[in-house]
Design a protein around this motif. Structure first.
Motif, PDB file in Angstrom:
ATOM      1  N   LEU A  68       0.828  -1.198   0.000  1.00 27.77           N
ATOM      2  CA  LEU A  68       0.000   0.000   0.000  1.00 27.77           C
ATOM      3  C   LEU A  68       0.864   1.250   0.000  1.00 27.77           C
ATOM      4  CD1 LEU A  68      -2.808  -0.904   2.569  1.00 27.77           C
ATOM      5  CD2 LEU A  68      -2.866  -1.089   0.079  1.00 27.77           C
ATOM      6  N   ASP A  69       0.464   2.203  -0.823  1.00 24.06           N
ATOM      7  CA  ASP A  69       1.096   3.524  -0.887  1.00 24.06           C
ATOM      8  C   ASP A  69       0.007   4.541  -0.564  1.00 24.06           C
ATOM      9  OD1 ASP A  69       2.711   5.725  -1.403  1.00 24.06           O
ATOM     10  OD2 ASP A  69       2.512   5.562  -3.588  1.00 24.06           O
ATOM     11  N   SER A  70      -0.188   4.802   0.714  1.00 26.23           N
ATOM     12  CA  SER A  70      -1.263   5.686   1.151  1.00 26.23           C
ATOM     13  C   SER A  70      -0.837   7.145   1.037  1.00 26.23           C
ATOM     14  CB  SER A  70      -1.662   5.360   2.589  1.00 26.23           C
ATOM     15  OG  SER A  70      -2.268   4.073   2.667  1.00 26.23           O
ATOM     16  N   CYS A  71      -1.796   8.005   0.693  1.00 26.44           N
ATOM     17  CA  CYS A  71      -1.511   9.428   0.441  1.00 26.44           C
ATOM     18  C   CYS A  71      -0.543   9.550  -0.733  1.00 26.44           C
ATOM     19  CB  CYS A  71      -0.949  10.116   1.674  1.00 26.44           C
ATOM     20  SG  CYS A  71      -1.906   9.884   3.185  1.00 26.44           S
ATOM     21  N   CYS A  72      -0.842   8.848  -1.819  1.00 25.60           N
ATOM     22  CA  CYS A  72       0.107   8.718  -2.927  1.00 25.60           C
ATOM     23  C   CYS A  72       0.178   9.956  -3.808  1.00 25.60           C
ATOM     24  CB  CYS A  72      -0.243   7.511  -3.779  1.00 25.60           C
ATOM     25  SG  CYS A  72      -1.764   7.703  -4.762  1.00 25.60           S
ATOM     26  N   GLY A  73      -0.778  10.888  -3.685  1.00 28.77           N
ATOM     27  CA  GLY A  73      -0.747  12.092  -4.503  1.00 28.77           C
ATOM     28  C   GLY A  73      -0.816  11.776  -5.991  1.00 28.77           C
ATOM     29  N   VAL A  74       0.165  12.246  -6.759  1.00 31.68           N
ATOM     30  CA  VAL A  74       0.175  12.039  -8.200  1.00 31.68           C
ATOM     31  C   VAL A  74       0.658  10.644  -8.597  1.00 31.68           C
ATOM     32  CG1 VAL A  74       0.463  14.483  -8.707  1.00 31.68           C
ATOM     33  CG2 VAL A  74       2.490  13.039  -8.380  1.00 31.68           C
ATOM     34  N   GLY A  75       1.063   9.857  -7.626  1.00 34.07           N
ATOM     35  CA  GLY A  75       1.430   8.470  -7.895  1.00 34.07           C
ATOM     36  C   GLY A  75       2.852   8.237  -8.356  1.00 34.07           C
ATOM     37  N   GLU A  83       8.467  -0.470  -9.127  1.00 31.77           N
ATOM     38  CA  GLU A  83       9.766  -0.866  -9.653  1.00 31.77           C
ATOM     39  C   GLU A  83      10.665  -1.425  -8.556  1.00 31.77           C
ATOM     40  OE1 GLU A  83      11.256   2.592 -11.674  1.00 31.77           O
ATOM     41  OE2 GLU A  83       9.997   2.245 -13.438  1.00 31.77           O
ATOM     42  N   ARG A  84      10.518  -0.896  -7.359  1.00 29.30           N
ATOM     43  CA  ARG A  84      11.326  -1.375  -6.235  1.00 29.30           C
ATOM     44  C   ARG A  84      10.867  -2.758  -5.784  1.00 29.30           C
ATOM     45  NH1 ARG A  84      12.541   2.357  -1.021  1.00 29.30           N
ATOM     46  NH2 ARG A  84      13.761   3.380  -2.657  1.00 29.30           N
ATOM     47  N   HIS A  85       9.573  -3.041  -5.918  1.00 33.89           N
ATOM     48  CA  HIS A  85       9.001  -4.327  -5.485  1.00 33.89           C
ATOM     49  C   HIS A  85       8.358  -5.025  -6.690  1.00 33.89           C
ATOM     50  CE1 HIS A  85       9.482  -3.305  -1.202  1.00 33.89           C
ATOM     51  NE2 HIS A  85       8.979  -2.117  -1.486  1.00 33.89           N
ATOM     52  N   PRO A  86       9.147  -5.515  -7.637  1.00 38.46           N
ATOM     53  CA  PRO A  86       8.567  -6.138  -8.829  1.00 38.46           C
ATOM     54  C   PRO A  86       7.758  -7.396  -8.526  1.00 38.46           C
ATOM     55  CG  PRO A  86      10.926  -6.558  -8.714  1.00 38.46           C
ATOM     56  CD  PRO A  86      10.625  -5.549  -7.652  1.00 38.46           C
ATOM     57  N   ASP A  87       7.985  -8.001  -7.378  1.00 27.99           N
ATOM     58  CA  ASP A  87       7.243  -9.200  -7.010  1.00 27.99           C
ATOM     59  C   ASP A  87       5.997  -8.886  -6.195  1.00 27.99           C
ATOM     60  OD1 ASP A  87       9.131 -10.819  -8.271  1.00 27.99           O
ATOM     61  OD2 ASP A  87      10.384 -10.897  -6.472  1.00 27.99           O
ATOM     62  N   GLY A  88       5.674  -7.592  -6.056  1.00 29.27           N
ATOM     63  CA  GLY A  88       4.487  -7.192  -5.306  1.00 29.27           C
ATOM     64  C   GLY A  88       3.484  -6.463  -6.180  1.00 29.27           C
ATOM     65  N   PHE A  89       2.287  -6.245  -5.636  1.00 28.45           N
ATOM     66  CA  PHE A  89       1.232  -5.491  -6.311  1.00 28.45           C
ATOM     67  C   PHE A  89       0.982  -4.236  -5.486  1.00 28.45           C
ATOM     68  CE2 PHE A  89      -3.299  -4.570  -7.249  1.00 28.45           C
ATOM     69  CZ  PHE A  89      -3.201  -4.437  -8.630  1.00 28.45           C
ATOM     70  N   VAL A  90       1.294  -3.070  -6.070  1.00 26.76           N
ATOM     71  CA  VAL A  90       1.283  -1.810  -5.338  1.00 26.76           C
ATOM     72  C   VAL A  90      -0.011  -1.046  -5.628  1.00 26.76           C
ATOM     73  CG1 VAL A  90       2.539   0.315  -4.834  1.00 26.76           C
ATOM     74  CG2 VAL A  90       3.791  -1.733  -5.579  1.00 26.76           C
ATOM     75  N   VAL A  91      -0.681  -0.623  -4.565  1.00 27.62           N
ATOM     76  CA  VAL A  91      -1.915   0.145  -4.691  1.00 27.62           C
ATOM     77  C   VAL A  91      -1.684   1.535  -4.117  1.00 27.62           C
ATOM     78  CG1 VAL A  91      -4.348   0.320  -4.047  1.00 27.62           C
ATOM     79  CG2 VAL A  91      -3.342  -1.919  -4.535  1.00 27.62           C
ATOM     80  N   GLY A  92      -1.765   2.550  -4.981  1.00 27.98           N
ATOM     81  CA  GLY A  92      -1.640   3.932  -4.549  1.00 27.98           C
ATOM     82  C   GLY A  92      -3.002   4.498  -4.208  1.00 27.98           C
ATOM     83  N   LEU A  93      -3.128   5.083  -3.028  1.00 24.03           N
ATOM     84  CA  LEU A  93      -4.411   5.561  -2.523  1.00 24.03           C
ATOM     85  C   LEU A  93      -4.323   7.040  -2.175  1.00 24.03           C
ATOM     86  CD1 LEU A  93      -4.960   2.590  -0.041  1.00 24.03           C
ATOM     87  CD2 LEU A  93      -6.043   2.844  -2.280  1.00 24.03           C
TER      88      LEU A  93
END
Length: 242
Positions: A68-75, A83-93
């Motif tokens: 989770l990337d909370s308070c992601c703004g413009v993303g 890119e830092r976590h290619p084995d993960g699924f990142v959700v910007g909120l």
């Protein structure tokens, strides 16, 4: 992209955060203890409820560990984390559709992230009720709400704070306002959790536009890291999705 390739790599003059507090807020511990004592029962917004199920479906279809990337703004941070976590699924909120709509300027090739406009006061509660356990949770440059009267608007002073903790995962915050992170560290201590507060060293890439702006202004930056895995509260088992 590395900041060194940015056309805006010149020094800027961003203002530092100013506060009327002399130290940690005098009511911080009492506020945190009150919120830890029981659930936050604010009604959910329909828009966030709908977004939650869309995000859930996308994550389940992808199958990789959640970040989770909370308070992601413009993303920008979201795609950097992808890119830092290619084995993960990142959700910007983020709560601002205007900011999320500006993401095209920061988009890069990555198949493991998405952005969603949500109210985090609702989204975090829904995620906890549904048993989500992100591997990592980033809150990069949250609104500092520097006035003492705004203590309950800071995440560690908000009623949703226990849900942030119950989500678990490896938590990282960044800020140019040391008091915010120091208060957050103390709020974690009230909940029985430890955190490491330290200077943020530039590694060749700024995670967010804020980080770039503050660094180029010569402002010192800081980070807070905490392991929230295993945290729970007695009333957590009674939480249900609406």
């Amino acid at each position: 992209m590395s900041d060194m390739s940015s056309p805006n790599n010149a020094r800027t003059d961003s203002r530092t955060v100013e506060t009327n507090q002399q130290g940690l807020h005098e009511r911080l511990e009492a506020i945190v203890a009150k919120h830890l004592a029981g659930p936050f029962r604010k009604p959910y917004h329909d828009a966030t409820l709908e977004a939650f199920y869309r995000v859930k479906a996308a994550w389940q279809a992808d199958g990789r560990p959640l970040i989770l990337d909370s308070c992601c703004g413009v993303g920008e941070s979201t795609v950097n984390l992808a890119e830092r976590h290619p084995d993960g699924f990142v959700v910007g909120l983020d709560k601002s559709g205007c900011r999320i709509d500006k993401h095209d300027s920061y988009r890069r090739e990555a198949d493991n992230y998405l952005l969603a406009r949500v109210d985090l006061n609702d989204f975090w509660r829904l995620a906890v009720a549904d048993g989500w356990r992100p591997a990592y949770h980033y809150i990069l440059y949250p609104n500092p709400w520097p006035k003492a009267t705004h203590i309950k608007r800071r995440w560690h002073g908000a009623a949703v704070f226990p849900y942030l903790l119950m989500l678990g995962g490896q938590l990282q915050l960044r800020s140019n306002f040391p008091l915010y992170l120091q208060e957050f560290q103390q709020a974690l201590a009230v909940a029985g959790l430890q955190a490491e507060y330290s200077p943020l060293n530039f590694d060749g890439r700024d995670m967010t536009p804020f980080e770039r702006k503050y660094r180029l202004s010569g402002q010192p930056l800081f980070r807070l890291d905490a392991d929230l895995n295993g945290f729970s509260l007695p009333w957590q088992a009674g939480l249900q999705l609406p």
